[in-house]
Design an enzyme around this catalytic site. Structure first.
Site, PDB file in Angstrom:
ATOM      1  N   CYS A 113       0.818  -1.225   0.000  1.00 31.91           N
ATOM      2  CA  CYS A 113       0.000   0.000   0.000  1.00 31.91           C
ATOM      3  C   CYS A 113       0.852   1.277   0.000  1.00 31.91           C
ATOM      4  O   CYS A 113       0.337   2.361  -0.250  1.00 31.91           O
ATOM      5  CB  CYS A 113      -0.948   0.007   1.192  1.00 31.91           C
ATOM      6  SG  CYS A 113      -1.953  -1.469   1.282  1.00 31.91           S
ATOM      7  N   HIS A 244      -3.346   6.899   2.902  1.00 30.62           N
ATOM      8  CA  HIS A 244      -3.767   5.642   2.270  1.00 30.62           C
ATOM      9  C   HIS A 244      -5.148   5.281   2.802  1.00 30.62           C
ATOM     10  O   HIS A 244      -5.380   5.297   4.014  1.00 30.62           O
ATOM     11  CB  HIS A 244      -2.747   4.544   2.584  1.00 30.62           C
ATOM     12  CG  HIS A 244      -3.260   3.171   2.298  1.00 30.62           C
ATOM     13  ND1 HIS A 244      -3.838   2.837   1.092  1.00 30.62           N
ATOM     14  CD2 HIS A 244      -3.311   2.040   3.069  1.00 30.62           C
ATOM     15  CE1 HIS A 244      -4.215   1.571   1.133  1.00 30.62           C
ATOM     16  NE2 HIS A 244      -3.907   1.071   2.325  1.00 30.62           N
ATOM     17  N   ASN A 274     -10.320  -0.532   0.128  1.00 33.46           N
ATOM     18  CA  ASN A 274      -8.867  -0.359   0.156  1.00 33.46           C
ATOM     19  C   ASN A 274      -8.285  -0.859  -1.167  1.00 33.46           C
ATOM     20  O   ASN A 274      -8.304  -2.055  -1.431  1.00 33.46           O
ATOM     21  CB  ASN A 274      -8.313  -1.157   1.345  1.00 33.46           C
ATOM     22  CG  ASN A 274      -6.801  -1.110   1.445  1.00 33.46           C
ATOM     23  OD1 ASN A 274      -6.117  -0.675   0.531  1.00 33.46           O
ATOM     24  ND2 ASN A 274      -6.273  -1.589   2.568  1.00 33.46           N
TER      25      ASN A 274
HETATM   26  O1  UT7 Z   1      -3.747  -1.775   3.964  1.00 38.62           O
HETATM   27  C1  UT7 Z   1      -3.883  -2.366   5.232  1.00 38.62           C
HETATM   28  C2  UT7 Z   1      -5.013  -3.326   5.211  1.00 38.62           C
HETATM   29  N1  UT7 Z   1      -5.636  -3.657   6.444  1.00 38.62           N
HETATM   30  C3  UT7 Z   1      -6.217  -2.807   7.302  1.00 38.62           C
HETATM   31  O2  UT7 Z   1      -6.176  -1.624   7.212  1.00 38.62           O
HETATM   32  C4  UT7 Z   1      -6.992  -3.425   8.431  1.00 38.62           C
HETATM   33  C5  UT7 Z   1      -6.827  -2.713   9.749  1.00 38.62           C
HETATM   34  N2  UT7 Z   1      -7.708  -3.301  10.711  1.00 38.62           N
HETATM   35  C6  UT7 Z   1      -9.024  -3.007  10.721  1.00 38.62           C
HETATM   36  O3  UT7 Z   1      -9.484  -2.197   9.945  1.00 38.62           O
HETATM   37  C7  UT7 Z   1      -9.915  -3.694  11.733  1.00 38.62           C
HETATM   38  O4  UT7 Z   1      -9.125  -4.460  12.611  1.00 38.62           O
HETATM   39  C8  UT7 Z   1     -10.977  -4.621  11.046  1.00 38.62           C
HETATM   40  C9  UT7 Z   1     -12.009  -3.751  10.339  1.00 38.62           C
HETATM   41  C10 UT7 Z   1     -10.324  -5.548  10.038  1.00 38.62           C
HETATM   42  C11 UT7 Z   1     -11.681  -5.465  12.094  1.00 38.62           C
HETATM   43  O5  UT7 Z   1     -12.231  -4.634  13.093  1.00 38.62           O
HETATM   44  P1  UT7 Z   1     -12.048  -5.038  14.629  1.00 38.62           P
HETATM   45  O6  UT7 Z   1     -12.800  -4.040  15.416  1.00 38.62           O
HETATM   46  O7  UT7 Z   1     -10.568  -5.141  14.882  1.00 38.62           O
HETATM   47  O8  UT7 Z   1     -12.788  -6.411  14.689  1.00 38.62           O
HETATM   48  P2  UT7 Z   1     -12.248  -7.835  15.192  1.00 38.62           P
HETATM   49  O9  UT7 Z   1     -11.259  -8.377  14.211  1.00 38.62           O
HETATM   50  O10 UT7 Z   1     -11.823  -7.722  16.613  1.00 38.62           O
HETATM   51  O11 UT7 Z   1     -13.547  -8.678  15.150  1.00 38.62           O
HETATM   52  C12 UT7 Z   1     -14.656  -8.365  15.975  1.00 38.62           C
HETATM   53  C13 UT7 Z   1     -15.737  -9.346  15.646  1.00 38.62           C
HETATM   54  C14 UT7 Z   1     -15.271 -10.801  15.677  1.00 38.62           C
HETATM   55  O12 UT7 Z   1     -16.328 -11.576  16.170  1.00 38.62           O
HETATM   56  P3  UT7 Z   1     -16.329 -12.070  17.714  1.00 38.62           P
HETATM   57  O13 UT7 Z   1     -15.088 -12.867  17.879  1.00 38.62           O
HETATM   58  O14 UT7 Z   1     -16.333 -10.809  18.542  1.00 38.62           O
HETATM   59  O15 UT7 Z   1     -17.593 -12.847  17.806  1.00 38.62           O
HETATM   60  C15 UT7 Z   1     -15.062 -11.141  14.219  1.00 38.62           C
HETATM   61  O16 UT7 Z   1     -15.201 -12.513  13.942  1.00 38.62           O
HETATM   62  O17 UT7 Z   1     -16.213  -9.116  14.315  1.00 38.62           O
HETATM   63  C16 UT7 Z   1     -16.179 -10.353  13.578  1.00 38.62           C
HETATM   64  N3  UT7 Z   1     -15.953 -10.042  12.170  1.00 38.62           N
HETATM   65  C17 UT7 Z   1     -16.957  -9.761  11.334  1.00 38.62           C
HETATM   66  N4  UT7 Z   1     -18.287  -9.705  11.518  1.00 38.62           N
HETATM   67  C18 UT7 Z   1     -19.033  -9.367  10.450  1.00 38.62           C
HETATM   68  C19 UT7 Z   1     -14.768  -9.946  11.515  1.00 38.62           C
HETATM   69  N5  UT7 Z   1     -15.001  -9.621  10.235  1.00 38.62           N
HETATM   70  C20 UT7 Z   1     -16.348  -9.495  10.100  1.00 38.62           C
HETATM   71  C21 UT7 Z   1     -17.178  -9.174   9.021  1.00 38.62           C
HETATM   72  N6  UT7 Z   1     -18.524  -9.112   9.244  1.00 38.62           N
HETATM   73  N7  UT7 Z   1     -16.704  -8.880   7.792  1.00 38.62           N
END
Ligand code: UT7
Length: 317
Positions: A113, A244, A274
């Protein structure tokens, strides 16, 4: 070394629009979850288009908008981590079609990125060298182009909802009157974010979302501070900051941490997702189309990505 002048911009996206509701029919997710966690509402996925088609369209629009002759272009760089082939590069695949001469240096850069910023920095250095040797090759095209949809694991809801395909391009020349500051770096972390080599038939993106989030905020915040320090400008002097576009919440947190005015931070992630190396040049091109960018403005570009890589450029445009 001379600074950079942006002479033309262009962008391209595949025809197919994929909304959050469309994704909720494929994986266990929802528009509500994706919107609140990321700010993304839709993205585009290639169907018949390839990376090189997006790169070509964005680059040709940028050449057209610059008004320069292709005879005067001495360099073409494409930033991408999703090339159509291991070789030839995307840039070689579009060189002929763009009508560039055989004396043009052309290659791809993979810094994920941060790729567009690495490429702009490289282009500036090479243009300074070219201009000493061949005075008639004054300009460079720098493209960020990605077809990430082919690298997504559509069973992994934690990553597949975040990305989109697209390309952005700028035509640049050198200018002794434009100030230019940059910071580039990398730390060799391959665990938190990456794209595998071919496994089970195809490569795929993997990610530790929370670690990436924290690293992105910390890195981009310190890049902004370092660039201000280097330039001796303060936040009030800067017209726009283009980060980004990975996640709206990441950018919001950077804004809060810096106690900066949110309106200076351009955002379009809602419409694209993204797009990795393409996200900053797509934003530049959109801002140009909307008439937001004006000659003489001070604009900062800040990125981070897999590697981890990061970069920042602060320039008078
Ligand atoms: O260029 C770089 C690319 N990457 C990034 O920029 C990603 C940076 N990170 C983020 O943007 C965030 O960490 C995410 C948006 C990816 C995730 O947000 P989060 O607040 O860190 O969520 P999490 O990973 O802690 O997940 C929370 C819950 C989990 O469920 P449980 O365990 O609490 O029951 C996940 O399984 O959300 C669940 N989850 C989803 N639910 C619905 C994860 N992905 C999804 C989804 N839809 N797509």
């Amino acid at each position: 070394m001379a600074g950079i002048e942006i002479l033309g911009t262009g962008n391209s996206k595949p025809r197919k629009v994929v909304t959050n509701d469309d994704l909720s029919k494929i994986v266990d997710t929802s528009d509500e979850w994706i919107t609140t966690r990321t700010g993304i509402k839709k993205r585009n996925f290639c169907v018949e288009e390839k990376n090189m088609d997006l790169a070509y369209e964005a680059a040709s629009k940028a050449i057209e908008s610059s008004g320069i002759s292709t005879d005067d272009i001495g360099l073409l760089i494409v930033a991408t981590f999703t090339p159509d082939n291991a070789s030839p590069s995307v840039s070689c695949m579009i060189q002929n079609k763009l009508g560039l001469g055989k004396d043009v240096m052309t290659f791809d850069i993979n810094a994920a990125c941060s790729g567009f910023l690495y490429s702009l920095e490289t282009a500036r250095a090479i243009l300074n060298q070219i201009n000493e040797d061949k005075k008639n090759k004054k300009y460079a095209i720098v493209v960020g182009s990605e077809q990430i949809s082919t690298r997504l694991n559509m069973e992994d809801r934690g990553s597949c909802v975040l990305f989109g395909d697209g390309a952005g391009a700028v035509v640049i020349g050198l200018s002794d009157n434009k100030r230019y500051y940059s910071i580039m770096g990398a730390d060799g972390n391959s665990e938190a974010l990456g794209c595998t080599g071919i496994q089970d038939g195809k490569p795929h993106v993997y990610m530790d979302g929370k670690q990436v989030f924290k690293t992105a905020v910390r890195t981009m915040t310190s890049v902004v501070k370092e660039l201000l320090c280097k330039s001796q400008w303060d936040m009030g002097d800067i017209d726009y900051i283009v980060c980004h576009q990975a996640n709206e919440r990441i950018i919001d947190t950077v804004v809060r941490t810096l106690k900066a005015p949110a309106e200076k931070f351009y955002m379009n992630i809602a419409d694209y997702g993204n797009t990795s190396a393409a996200s900053i040049p797509i934003a530049i091109s959109e801002m140009n189309e909307k008439g937001i960018l004006k000659k003489g403005m001070k604009v900062m570009f800040v990125g981070f990505g897999s590697g981890f890589t990061w970069g920042g450029i602060l320039m008078e445009i």
